[in-house]
Design an enzyme around this catalytic site. Structure first.
Site, PDB file in Angstrom:
ATOM      1  N   ASP A  22       0.513  -1.310   0.249  1.00 40.90           N
ATOM      2  CA  ASP A  22      -0.385  -0.302   0.257  1.00 40.90           C
ATOM      3  C   ASP A  22       0.489   1.594   0.106  1.00 40.90           C
ATOM      4  OD1 ASP A  22      -0.245   0.972   2.515  1.00 40.90           O
ATOM      5  OD2 ASP A  22      -0.840  -0.735   3.235  1.00 40.90           O
ATOM      6  N   TYR A  23       0.267   2.260  -0.066  1.00 42.09           N
ATOM      7  CA  TYR A  23       0.880   3.472  -0.346  1.00 42.09           C
ATOM      8  C   TYR A  23       0.781   4.499   1.298  1.00 42.09           C
ATOM      9  CZ  TYR A  23       0.468   3.626  -6.166  1.00 42.09           C
ATOM     10  OH  TYR A  23       0.694   3.285  -6.816  1.00 42.09           O
TER      11      TYR A  23
END
Length: 245
Positions: A22-23
């Site tokens: 995930d970012y």
């Protein structure tokens, strides 16, 4: 929590594992890019913990002296401003007086003037044009932005501030899905992209491909849209989605 229990139900078959990528703080990074605020750009370029850095700025103390409570306050301020939170909302979130919340916001804007400028200009532009845009030029129309009804107007103003960031994050994750799928396909890997949730991609990966996939994902996810701040990708893996998350 229920969220964790639901994630535990996504289990990899034998010989595979679940990989979650995930970012990290993507909307704040997009805020730094769009607003061109010097302090935010510098913090992300240096790889600083943005909430600790904000706490140091707002409380006027050295980075090393920031305690967990002060960092929590700064985190609420950082994320609150992305959603156009008012001093009233901030006071409620932190359980403090409105005057104290106002003081925090004033100090924040004094330290990050580019953010305040972005917010003012975005409101004005939305009133004038009736829409706002993501970094890639996708539009969100705001029919209520000039509404005589105060609540509706304020709701549209909050959306105007948030939409360019949330919308750009949505654009980025879609581009990432395409880039990752094309790479998996091109390399004829057995790994599969099985899910996208908010700023996170979830893959089912054979054990034999794990090292390769974990090494490649930051490159493909981080390179889809060149911004003036690095996109940081956090990766985990496990037998189920909760362990990987």
């Amino acid at each position: 929590s229920d969220g964790r229990r639901i994630r535990e139900a996504f289990i990899a078959p034998p010989g595979c594992c679940i990989v979650s990528a995930d970012y990290s703080q993507i909307e704040l990074r997009i805020m730094a890019h769009i607003s061109q605020d010097h302090g935010l750009l510098k913090a992300f370029a240096a790889g600083e913990d943005i909430h600790r850095m904000t706490a140091a700025e707002v409380f006027g103390i050295p980075l090393m002296q920031v305690d967990p409570e002060q960092r929590r306050y700064a985190k609420v301020i950082n994320f609150g401003l992305i959603y156009g939170m008012s001093e009233f909302g901030l006071a409620a979130q932190l359980g403090i007086e409105r005057s104290a919340a106002r003081a925090y916001m004033e100090r924040y804007f004094a330290r990050y003037p580019g953010v305040e400028k972005y917010m003012q200009e975005t409101r004005e532009k939305a009133r004038r044009l009736g829409y706002v845009e993501t970094v890639l030029g996708r539009r969100l129309w705001l029919p209520e932005i000039n509404s005589p009804n105060g609540n509706r107007r304020q709701g549209a103003e909050r959306a105007a501030i948030n939409a360019p960031m949330q919308g750009t994050a949505a654009d980025i994750i879609k581009l990432a899905m395409i880039a990752v799928r094309d790479w998996l396909h091109g390399q004829q890997l057995k790994s599969k992209l099985i899910m996208q949730v908010h700023d996170e991609l979830v893959l089912e990966v054979p054990d034999s491909e794990l090292a390769l996939v974990k090494e490649a994902l930051p490159h493909y996810m981080g390179g889809v849209l060149p911004l003036d701040v690095p996109l940081l990708i956090e990766i985990g893996n496990g037998d189920n989605w909760d362990q990987a998350h």
